[in-house]
Design an enzyme around this catalytic site. Sequence first.
Site, PDB file in Angstrom:
ATOM      1  N   SER A 163       0.817  -1.204   0.000  1.00  0.00           N
ATOM      2  CA  SER A 163       0.000   0.000   0.000  1.00  0.00           C
ATOM      3  C   SER A 163       0.861   1.269   0.000  1.00  0.00           C
ATOM      4  CB  SER A 163      -0.946  -0.033   1.201  1.00  0.00           C
ATOM      5  OG  SER A 163      -1.909   0.985   1.125  1.00  0.00           O
ATOM      6  N   ASP A 187       9.899   5.325 -10.510  1.00  0.00           N
ATOM      7  CA  ASP A 187       9.493   5.956 -11.767  1.00  0.00           C
ATOM      8  C   ASP A 187      10.265   7.236 -12.041  1.00  0.00           C
ATOM      9  OD1 ASP A 187       7.766   3.892 -12.101  1.00  0.00           O
ATOM     10  OD2 ASP A 187       5.917   5.093 -12.043  1.00  0.00           O
ATOM     11  N   LYS A 225      -0.639  -4.191  -3.217  1.00  0.00           N
ATOM     12  CA  LYS A 225      -1.948  -3.646  -2.811  1.00  0.00           C
ATOM     13  C   LYS A 225      -2.053  -2.235  -3.373  1.00  0.00           C
ATOM     14  CE  LYS A 225      -4.881  -2.504   1.136  1.00  0.00           C
ATOM     15  NZ  LYS A 225      -5.046  -1.065   0.772  1.00  0.00           N
TER      16      LYS A 225
END
Length: 394
Positions: free
Chosen positions: A303, A314, A328
């Site tokens: 999460s 990224d 998740k």
Amino acid sequence: MRIKLTQFKSQPQIRRRAVRLALALVLGLSIYSNTMAAAPVTQASVPLAALQSFVAVYERIRLQHVEAKTDEELLQLALEGLILKLDPFSSYLDADDMIRLQQDTRGEYSGIGVELVPEGNYIRIITPIDSSPAYRAGIQPGDWITHVQGTAVKGLDVHAINQLMSGEVGTEVALIILRNGEELKFALTREIITTKSVRSELMADNVAYLRISHFQDHTGQDLVEQMERLKLAGADRWLLDLRNNPGGTLAAAAEVADAFLTEGIIVTTKARQRHGNMRFDASSTDPSEGWPLAILINNGSASASEIVAGAIKDHQRGQLVGNTSFGKGSVQSIIALPEGAGVKLTTAYYYTPDGHNIHLKGIEPHLKIDNTSIEDDLQLTSALDLVNFLDAKK
């Protein structure tokens, strides 16, 4: 054993009761729809055939089930069952659960210190919380709970499991756990779990080690304060440990990622209703000073942990070391109900800056390292070597 089949009789009294119940349900749906008027959604007509089936079954249970139930009890069971079947992360919260959720967000509650998710017939442990009774007893990420207090957990959701494991400080909870085909028994004493979400230390070669165990309301602020202290102590590189971190609040995850990023998207969420779409962007301030960064993750990182790891990956801000994260990628909203109860409802998926939805997939580390023993932390050693290399390269 013989099963007696009887036909449901359309007695006038039952019909009137069914009509009243159906009317109440329809009115309830209408009232709820009006509260959501800010989000324009086309409302389909109520499926009367399905509603009639529900009322018929409801009446049969009310009249003939071996144990008498009140209307309030039956409607409560219907509500819990509805939410149970949605997804593993949505759940009904009674008043006590709502209090515990608030305590967890603040960082203090009574329990044994485990994060759970239902999978199949059992309950999987995402991670034990640092220094908790579960952690000290040797409970590990990936363990499967089969029984709590002698009760089989098959078919139960996280809410029901938490009810079994909750209790007063000093009382005992018994668990049966399945690990690699072996059945293990644990007797743990409940205590106040204080989840101080950030701890840190200055390691050899001026590496600032930062460990986040859970994302709470003040995690971002606490992290920056400890980063400032480590900089004064001579740190010049960062090692962020998110292993076995089950997550927490979305805002806290964005704040932690922002401590290492100076521009661009951190995370976006996409929901069915427009007001549920959110976007978090990095600010220009940089507590990390742009220093080399490595992040430790494993299959217990879930999460909010994955939001941070995904943003760093990224943006190519740092290197990830360890194992593939839990996967998740959904967001739960808390909906308050009367009398202190509530619903934790999955309302959106989140996406990394490059638009990846990692739900049920996880995030792959740049350097995959398995820990083969508790005594020898190969992941930590490898991350230290990597962050030293990054420093030398810079």
